[in-house]
Design a protein around this motif. Structure first.
Motif, PDB file in Angstrom:
ATOM      1  N   ASP A  90      47.869  41.690  48.722  1.00 29.21           N
ATOM      2  CA  ASP A  90      46.431  41.448  48.683  1.00 29.21           C
ATOM      3  C   ASP A  90      46.023  40.913  47.316  1.00 29.21           C
ATOM      4  OD1 ASP A  90      43.820  41.356  49.415  1.00 29.21           O
ATOM      5  OD2 ASP A  90      43.463  43.508  49.258  1.00 29.21           O
ATOM      6  N   MET A 124      38.625  53.986  38.414  1.00 29.98           N
ATOM      7  CA  MET A 124      38.168  53.064  39.449  1.00 29.98           C
ATOM      8  C   MET A 124      39.358  52.254  39.959  1.00 29.98           C
ATOM      9  SD  MET A 124      34.840  53.317  39.958  1.00 29.98           S
ATOM     10  CE  MET A 124      35.019  55.078  39.867  1.00 29.98           C
ATOM     11  N   ILE A 184      35.984  45.760  48.374  1.00 33.43           N
ATOM     12  CA  ILE A 184      36.104  46.119  46.952  1.00 33.43           C
ATOM     13  C   ILE A 184      34.847  46.889  46.515  1.00 33.43           C
ATOM     14  CG2 ILE A 184      36.341  45.217  44.605  1.00 33.43           C
ATOM     15  CD1 ILE A 184      38.815  44.690  46.281  1.00 33.43           C
ATOM     16  N   GLU A 225      33.074  41.612  36.864  1.00 36.51           N
ATOM     17  CA  GLU A 225      32.906  41.883  35.427  1.00 36.51           C
ATOM     18  C   GLU A 225      31.617  42.650  35.159  1.00 36.51           C
ATOM     19  OE1 GLU A 225      35.423  41.306  33.478  1.00 36.51           O
ATOM     20  OE2 GLU A 225      36.509  40.253  35.057  1.00 36.51           O
ATOM     21  N   PHE A 242      42.586  51.343  32.254  1.00 37.42           N
ATOM     22  CA  PHE A 242      41.136  51.353  32.500  1.00 37.42           C
ATOM     23  C   PHE A 242      40.736  50.976  33.917  1.00 37.42           C
ATOM     24  CE2 PHE A 242      41.738  50.391  27.927  1.00 37.42           C
ATOM     25  CZ  PHE A 242      41.417  51.676  27.498  1.00 37.42           C
ATOM     26  N   PHE A 243      41.712  50.664  34.760  1.00 34.17           N
ATOM     27  CA  PHE A 243      41.417  50.351  36.160  1.00 34.17           C
ATOM     28  C   PHE A 243      42.749  50.517  36.874  1.00 34.17           C
ATOM     29  CE2 PHE A 243      39.829  47.853  39.792  1.00 34.17           C
ATOM     30  CZ  PHE A 243      38.475  48.187  39.785  1.00 34.17           C
ATOM     31  N   ASN A 303      45.686  49.927  39.409  1.00 35.61           N
ATOM     32  CA  ASN A 303      46.217  48.833  40.223  1.00 35.61           C
ATOM     33  C   ASN A 303      47.013  49.421  41.386  1.00 35.61           C
ATOM     34  OD1 ASN A 303      46.556  45.977  40.622  1.00 35.61           O
ATOM     35  ND2 ASN A 303      48.715  46.257  40.086  1.00 35.61           N
ATOM     36  N   PHE A 318      48.369  41.859  39.686  1.00 34.27           N
ATOM     37  CA  PHE A 318      47.081  42.527  39.878  1.00 34.27           C
ATOM     38  C   PHE A 318      46.542  42.210  41.268  1.00 34.27           C
ATOM     39  CE2 PHE A 318      47.399  42.037  35.283  1.00 34.27           C
ATOM     40  CZ  PHE A 318      47.062  43.310  34.860  1.00 34.27           C
ATOM     41  N   VAL A 319      46.030  43.213  41.962  1.00 35.53           N
ATOM     42  CA  VAL A 319      45.529  42.968  43.313  1.00 35.53           C
ATOM     43  C   VAL A 319      44.092  42.445  43.257  1.00 35.53           C
ATOM     44  CG1 VAL A 319      47.027  44.719  44.336  1.00 35.53           C
ATOM     45  CG2 VAL A 319      44.716  45.329  43.653  1.00 35.53           C
ATOM     46  N   ARG A 320      43.683  41.861  44.368  1.00 32.72           N
ATOM     47  CA  ARG A 320      42.314  41.353  44.524  1.00 32.72           C
ATOM     48  C   ARG A 320      41.303  42.417  44.098  1.00 32.72           C
ATOM     49  NH1 ARG A 320      39.007  41.810  49.270  1.00 32.72           N
ATOM     50  NH2 ARG A 320      40.803  42.854  50.177  1.00 32.72           N
ATOM     51  N   GLY A 321      40.352  42.022  43.306  1.00 29.01           N
ATOM     52  CA  GLY A 321      39.318  42.951  42.872  1.00 29.01           C
ATOM     53  C   GLY A 321      39.574  43.519  41.487  1.00 29.01           C
ATOM     54  N   TYR A 322      40.789  43.336  40.956  1.00 28.99           N
ATOM     55  CA  TYR A 322      41.072  43.862  39.620  1.00 28.99           C
ATOM     56  C   TYR A 322      40.329  42.987  38.611  1.00 28.99           C
ATOM     57  CZ  TYR A 322      43.622  46.698  36.286  1.00 28.99           C
ATOM     58  OH  TYR A 322      43.937  47.619  35.317  1.00 28.99           O
ATOM     59  N   PRO A 323      39.491  43.573  37.765  1.00 30.93           N
ATOM     60  CA  PRO A 323      38.691  42.744  36.838  1.00 30.93           C
ATOM     61  C   PRO A 323      39.582  41.899  35.928  1.00 30.93           C
ATOM     62  CG  PRO A 323      37.953  45.037  36.803  1.00 30.93           C
ATOM     63  CD  PRO A 323      39.209  45.007  37.609  1.00 30.93           C
ATOM     64  N   PHE A 324      39.268  40.626  35.816  1.00 28.75           N
ATOM     65  CA  PHE A 324      40.078  39.738  34.968  1.00 28.75           C
ATOM     66  C   PHE A 324      40.009  40.150  33.504  1.00 28.75           C
ATOM     67  CE2 PHE A 324      42.030  36.160  37.239  1.00 28.75           C
ATOM     68  CZ  PHE A 324      41.702  36.543  38.523  1.00 28.75           C
ATOM     69  N   SER A 325      38.890  40.681  33.077  1.00 27.48           N
ATOM     70  CA  SER A 325      38.747  41.051  31.658  1.00 27.48           C
ATOM     71  C   SER A 325      39.663  42.202  31.270  1.00 27.48           C
ATOM     72  CB  SER A 325      37.299  41.429  31.362  1.00 27.48           C
ATOM     73  OG  SER A 325      36.900  42.491  32.211  1.00 27.48           O
ATOM     74  N   ARG A 332      42.833  42.499  32.562  1.00 26.33           N
ATOM     75  CA  ARG A 332      44.213  42.184  32.953  1.00 26.33           C
ATOM     76  C   ARG A 332      45.166  42.022  31.770  1.00 26.33           C
ATOM     77  NH1 ARG A 332      44.205  38.978  38.769  1.00 26.33           N
ATOM     78  NH2 ARG A 332      42.527  40.226  39.664  1.00 26.33           N
TER      79      ARG A 332
END
Lengths: 348, 348
Positions: free
Chosen positions: A171, A200, A239, A286, B130-131, B133, B145-152, B154
């Motif tokens: 995914d 999260m 999400i 973001e 911080f998030f 995965n 990284f899966v869909r929805g993981y914040p790019f900032s 990564r």
């Protein structure tokens, strides 16, 4: 956990249909799904729908959706979101839902993965969100709490959501798929764990199960992107829903598990083509993540319904002015309770 | 990650010796350890020590310990804790340490697990506290990284600790081992993940690696039980150390990973016999965990050393009066810096 310990009276399998022919999909799943009630929700955009025979199935269509939510809200249940109408009309304790491009996976030993038994096992055993167990879910067969795990936390809390994983096509989002078209998930990780409290996560709707009595009031397609399509990497509804659910579970001291059971996921759509679209979801995250990370619900919020109303108010206040999708999400979250009360309007 | 990308100049293998014959242990590990420098610390209670030949090894004894910490503090480095003296005298960037009852494990495919390559790979790739995965460490080969993981988020943060796992005899406490003597860990879970920020965990010293430059100042045997023995289920020093390290890593925005690489762990001691002892550690955890969960370090604490001093002060103030082991722990945490400065007193 063997299949026999799962009662078919407590499980609904919900499938969103946005392909006109589900026969091969249903045949693949027959060994696992055949003794359960299937709720199939037809995407309002879909003309025809062909199903396999020999299942206990009820199909819900645009006409049913209109009865419950009215003609103006029908877009809430288009594309992947049509499944949420199935969640709304179910009256079973547990709901299991998978995308219609998934087939049963196999374990490292070549055994067929029974996703019903796997999800129900995750949901019926406690979750442990308040201390991380290095040997993963201590309630899985063959595992336990490791040395140093506080005894006072070993009874755990009820598990509300079980997020399963995907072999083959994982995914990933559109940029990742487009940049790494050959990246397939081949690693079967034989574990499930409780995602710790306050962490999260990106909840995926591809392969998921939840306890409707505990968190049914929270699982809804509140945030939908305007250009949201029919491939997973363009969707955001799961999400967003996952972030709300996680905040609510943390507040109510419920658990969210992630890991086994796996499904096998097949290719759908062209990642390169999706690069032409705007990635509104990627940008929204973001803004969304810091909001949820700092969101505190009040002690007065003691039910999932209470929590949803508080989250909706905070979304409206803190995010509403920055983007119309947020005010739309807040509105849906407020209305969801009344949709639920309307479900008797459908003929049984 | 292949072994060739690990420089032997940046790794010390530290082994605490509390068995008089390490030859078979070293032979088992020869394929993996032979090109690295070994620091072997002899438990002060141990009379003789027999080693395999052909290794680049330096043995530290009671005499070395006395030079650095003085004769009154020698008990700090008895039993499992002797290895911490090796952490103290090392000047390499990375330290890898395993118990002397462990042998190399095999993957599901039958391949020998190279714990050096595994740990160094964990430490050299970023951590993502911080998030969460859902496909585990996105920096492992084959994952992302899966869909929805914040790019900032990564790019992640530096990984400070890599906590490996155990096949066969798992790291259970005495009550669990005694109640379930046949419970063996047979599940090879092919994954490593970052333990999320703010989640506490029971760090085990059986199979561990860390970046000494980042957190060397925190990895010490501060809390030792009076009746602490020579079997793992009676020890608490690593659990306490892990809680301090996790709080410090969360504060300094560093990562802690848990999962692969595995070691094979062999039986040692009688769990039933251990039931006769008091489980002081089990009782202490009930007090210790709430303390660490609510501990906040100040913005002035910007190095690992600063953090240790703040934790020590809080331990003394909030736990010191309830049990002498806590005031002892606070004292060691304060003294550790001066021990480190004394390491030049040993002849090279």
């Amino acid at each position: 956990m063997s299949l026999t310990s799962v009662s078919d009276k407590e499980v609904d399998i919900v499938i969103g249909a946005f392909r006109s022919d589900l026969t091969s999909f249903m045949e693949e799943w027959r060994p696992i799904f055949s003794r359960f009630h299937l709720i199939i929700v037809k995407d309002p955009d879909l003309k025809e729908l062909k199903l396999a025979e020999g299942f206990d199935v009820r199909v819900y269509t645009e006409a049913d959706i209109v009865k419950v939510v009215g003609p103006s809200k029908i877009a809430l249940f288009s594309g992947y979101s049509c499944r949420y109408f199935g969640y709304l009309v179910s009256d079973k304790k547990y709901i299991i839902s998978i995308d219609d491009d998934c087939t049963p996976a196999k374990t490292n030993n070549g055994d067929l993965v029974d996703i019903v038994a796997g999800h129900i096992n995750n949901l019926k055993t406690p979750a442990t969100p308040f201390f991380f167990n290095t040997l993963y879910d201590p309630y899985q067969k063959g595992s336990d709490f490791v040395r140093g795990y506080p005894f006072s936390l070993r009874s755990g809390v009820p598990c509300a959501i079980s997020c399963g994983l995907w072999l083959n096509v994982a995914d990933y989002d559109a940029p990742t798929q487009a940049l790494k078209p050959d990246l397939k998930n081949t690693r079967y990780v034989d574990a499930v764990l409780t995602v710790p409290s306050k962490a999260m996560m990106p909840m995926s709707g591809i392969n998921i199960a939840f306890d409707r009595e505990l968190v049914g009031a929270v699982v809804m397609p509140a945030l939908k992107l305007v250009k949201e399509g029919k491939v997973r990497w363009e969707t955001m509804e799961d999400i967003w829903c996952g972030l709300v659910v996680k905040v609510v579970c943390d507040h109510l001291q419920l658990g969210v598990k992630s890991g086994i059971p796996y499904v096998w996921r097949n290719e759908k759509g062209s990642a390169v083509e999706s690069l032409r679209k705007e990635w509104e979801g990627v940008k929204l995250m973001e803004e969304v993540v810091p909001f949820f990370e700092t969101l505190k619900l009040s002690p007065e919020a003691v039910t999932a319904e209470d929590c949803v109303m508080e989250v909706a108010a905070a979304v409206k206040e803190r995010l509403g002015s920055s983007n119309a999708v947020f005010s739309g999400a807040a509105e849906t979250m407020v209305e969801w309770g009344s949709f639920c009360s309307n479900k008797h309007l459908i003929d049984v």
